[in-house]
Design a protein around this motif. Structure first.
Motif, PDB file in Angstrom:
ATOM      1  N   GLU A   1       0.750  -1.280   0.156  1.00 41.23           N
ATOM      2  CA  GLU A   1      -0.091   0.088   0.156  1.00 41.23           C
ATOM      3  C   GLU A   1       0.802   1.282   0.064  1.00 41.23           C
ATOM      4  N   HIS A   2       2.227   1.095   0.311  1.00 43.49           N
ATOM      5  CA  HIS A   2       2.962   2.451   0.425  1.00 43.49           C
ATOM      6  C   HIS A   2       4.675   1.573   0.362  1.00 43.49           C
ATOM      7  N   VAL A   3       5.405   2.608   0.204  1.00 44.01           N
ATOM      8  CA  VAL A   3       6.861   2.234   0.198  1.00 44.01           C
ATOM      9  C   VAL A   3       7.353   1.848   1.700  1.00 44.01           C
ATOM     10  N   ASP A   4       6.653   2.504   2.737  1.00 43.03           N
ATOM     11  CA  ASP A   4       7.095   2.415   4.099  1.00 43.03           C
ATOM     12  C   ASP A   4       6.021   2.357   4.945  1.00 43.03           C
ATOM     13  N   ASP A   5       6.158   2.456   6.311  1.00 40.91           N
ATOM     14  CA  ASP A   5       4.914   2.572   7.244  1.00 40.91           C
ATOM     15  C   ASP A   5       4.986   4.122   7.787  1.00 40.91           C
ATOM     16  N   HIS A   6       5.496   5.045   7.171  1.00 38.60           N
ATOM     17  CA  HIS A   6       5.230   6.444   7.654  1.00 38.60           C
ATOM     18  C   HIS A   6       4.022   7.101   8.140  1.00 38.60           C
ATOM     19  N   GLN A   7       3.158   6.391   7.658  1.00 37.65           N
ATOM     20  CA  GLN A   7       1.611   6.837   7.793  1.00 37.65           C
ATOM     21  C   GLN A   7       1.195   6.570   9.421  1.00 37.65           C
ATOM     22  N   THR A   8       1.934   5.404   9.780  1.00 35.49           N
ATOM     23  CA  THR A   8       1.705   5.098  11.496  1.00 35.49           C
ATOM     24  C   THR A   8       1.880   6.462  12.166  1.00 35.49           C
ATOM     25  N   GLN A   9       3.366   6.922  11.943  1.00 31.51           N
ATOM     26  CA  GLN A   9       3.776   7.827  12.764  1.00 31.51           C
ATOM     27  C   GLN A   9       2.757   9.150  12.494  1.00 31.51           C
ATOM     28  N   ILE A  10       2.564   9.479  11.281  1.00 29.10           N
ATOM     29  CA  ILE A  10       1.522  10.676  11.023  1.00 29.10           C
ATOM     30  C   ILE A  10       0.182  10.479  11.697  1.00 29.10           C
ATOM     31  N   LEU A  11      -0.171   9.392  11.903  1.00 22.53           N
ATOM     32  CA  LEU A  11      -1.496   9.011  12.429  1.00 22.53           C
ATOM     33  C   LEU A  11      -1.488   9.265  14.094  1.00 22.53           C
ATOM     34  N   LYS A  12      -0.242   8.943  14.555  1.00 21.88           N
ATOM     35  CA  LYS A  12       0.067   8.938  15.926  1.00 21.88           C
ATOM     36  C   LYS A  12       0.067  10.288  16.322  1.00 21.88           C
ATOM     37  N   GLU A  13       1.138  11.388  15.665  1.00 25.05           N
ATOM     38  CA  GLU A  13       1.011  12.700  15.887  1.00 25.05           C
ATOM     39  C   GLU A  13      -0.737  13.394  15.794  1.00 25.05           C
ATOM     40  N   PHE A  14      -1.246  13.204  14.807  1.00 25.12           N
ATOM     41  CA  PHE A  14      -2.774  13.660  14.594  1.00 25.12           C
ATOM     42  C   PHE A  14      -3.396  13.176  15.823  1.00 25.12           C
ATOM     43  N   GLU A  15      -3.526  11.993  16.327  1.00 21.01           N
ATOM     44  CA  GLU A  15      -4.034  11.403  17.347  1.00 21.01           C
ATOM     45  C   GLU A  15      -3.773  12.168  18.708  1.00 21.01           C
ATOM     46  N   GLU A  16      -2.391  12.256  18.903  1.00 16.09           N
ATOM     47  CA  GLU A  16      -1.809  12.899  20.206  1.00 16.09           C
ATOM     48  C   GLU A  16      -2.478  14.274  20.171  1.00 16.09           C
ATOM     49  N   MET A  17      -2.872  14.949  18.973  1.00 15.58           N
ATOM     50  CA  MET A  17      -3.223  16.320  19.159  1.00 15.58           C
ATOM     51  C   MET A  17      -5.043  16.223  19.218  1.00 15.58           C
ATOM     52  N   ASN A  18      -5.473  15.142  19.390  1.00 11.53           N
ATOM     53  CA  ASN A  18      -6.988  14.906  19.375  1.00 11.53           C
ATOM     54  C   ASN A  18      -7.659  15.620  18.305  1.00 11.53           C
ATOM     55  N   LEU A  19      -7.032  15.382  16.960  1.00  8.89           N
ATOM     56  CA  LEU A  19      -7.751  15.629  16.101  1.00  8.89           C
ATOM     57  C   LEU A  19      -8.629  14.587  15.165  1.00  8.89           C
ATOM     58  N   ILE A  20      -7.957  13.517  15.382  1.00 15.64           N
ATOM     59  CA  ILE A  20      -8.651  12.196  14.567  1.00 15.64           C
ATOM     60  C   ILE A  20      -8.636  11.138  15.496  1.00 15.64           C
ATOM     61  N   CYS A  21      -9.337   9.834  14.951  1.00 10.46           N
ATOM     62  CA  CYS A  21      -9.364   8.664  15.394  1.00 10.46           C
ATOM     63  C   CYS A  21      -8.361   7.990  14.443  1.00 10.46           C
ATOM     64  N   ALA A  22      -7.409   7.314  15.029  1.00 11.89           N
ATOM     65  CA  ALA A  22      -6.222   6.586  14.278  1.00 11.89           C
ATOM     66  C   ALA A  22      -7.014   5.314  14.298  1.00 11.89           C
ATOM     67  N   CYS A  23      -6.980   4.266  13.485  1.00 10.77           N
ATOM     68  CA  CYS A  23      -7.514   3.031  13.239  1.00 10.77           C
ATOM     69  C   CYS A  23      -6.205   2.340  12.566  1.00 10.77           C
ATOM     70  N   ASN A  24      -5.269   1.807  13.342  1.00 11.61           N
ATOM     71  CA  ASN A  24      -4.152   1.317  12.816  1.00 11.61           C
ATOM     72  C   ASN A  24      -4.577  -0.336  12.296  1.00 11.61           C
ATOM     73  N   ASN A  25      -5.639  -0.710  12.585  1.00  8.70           N
ATOM     74  CA  ASN A  25      -6.067  -2.082  12.356  1.00  8.70           C
ATOM     75  C   ASN A  25      -7.293  -1.847  11.616  1.00  8.70           C
ATOM     76  N   VAL A  26      -7.569  -2.314  10.200  1.00  7.74           N
ATOM     77  CA  VAL A  26      -8.804  -2.477   9.695  1.00  7.74           C
ATOM     78  C   VAL A  26     -10.014  -3.088  10.250  1.00  7.74           C
ATOM     79  N   GLU A  27      -9.539  -4.139  10.726  1.00  7.28           N
ATOM     80  CA  GLU A  27     -10.446  -5.107  11.749  1.00  7.28           C
ATOM     81  C   GLU A  27     -11.225  -4.053  12.757  1.00  7.28           C
ATOM     82  N   ASN A  28     -10.396  -3.175  13.234  1.00 10.01           N
ATOM     83  CA  ASN A  28     -11.316  -2.334  14.359  1.00 10.01           C
ATOM     84  C   ASN A  28     -11.818  -1.105  13.770  1.00 10.01           C
TER      85      ASN A  28
END
Length: 162
Positions: free
Chosen positions: A99-126
């Motif tokens: 889906e991408h060349v690396d897993d940098h999007q997990t870090q991006i989502l962590k930052e947005f979630e820590e700012m309480n801007l989004i819900c990060a769903c790191n596993n599609v089953e969730n």
């Protein structure tokens, strides 16, 4: 509720997310109105409306009309949605699924979630739990620092004139 799903326009598939939403709709666990921009995915949704690509106006209109935006972990889609005070569920594209060349999007989502801007769903089953969460949670208002940056540039230019 109205949900807009966008997987971006980079030349990577994100079939895993599209399939999960199809499964939730098929099983009756997701009853919301869904429209998706599917990009370069080769999976064809069976249980919700979609279009492969949207022009800028149609994309903006879908975000504006949505109650919830489900997206990949790209900063553009996330910032666009939170600026419009939409509830956002973001799922990272992962390299191991092509889906991408690396897993940098997990870090991006962590930052947005820590700012309480989004819900990060790191596993599609969730995803079903993430949908319940965003329907009942409040998120911080996005505060752009664009004016600060522009002000700094203007100050710098003024100093050069002196």
């Amino acid at each position: 509720m109205k949900i807009f799903l966008t997987v971006g326009s980079q030349k990577f598939q994100f079939n895993r997310l599209l399939r999960q939403i199809d499964l939730l709709v098929q099983e009756g666990r997701m009853k919301d109105e869904i429209f998706a921009q599917t990009g370069y995915c080769d999976y064809t949704p069976k249980y919700y409306r979609f279009k492969q690509f949207l022009d800028r106006d149609a994309f903006e209109e879908n975000i504006r009309e949505a109650d919830i935006v489900i997206t990949h972990g790209g900063t553009g889609a996330i910032i666009n949605a939170v600026k419009q005070e939409k509830k956002v569920i973001a799922v990272p594209r992962l390299a191991r699924y092509g889906e991408h060349v690396d897993d940098h999007q997990t870090q991006i989502l962590k930052e947005f979630e820590e700012m309480n801007l989004i819900c990060a769903c790191n596993n599609v089953e969730n995803l079903e739990q993430a949908l319940e969460e965003v329907k009942h949670c409040s998120y911080a208002k996005y505060d752009s620092n664009t004016h600060t940056i522009i002000g700094s540039i203007e100050d710098y230019i003024e100093d050069l004139k002196k």
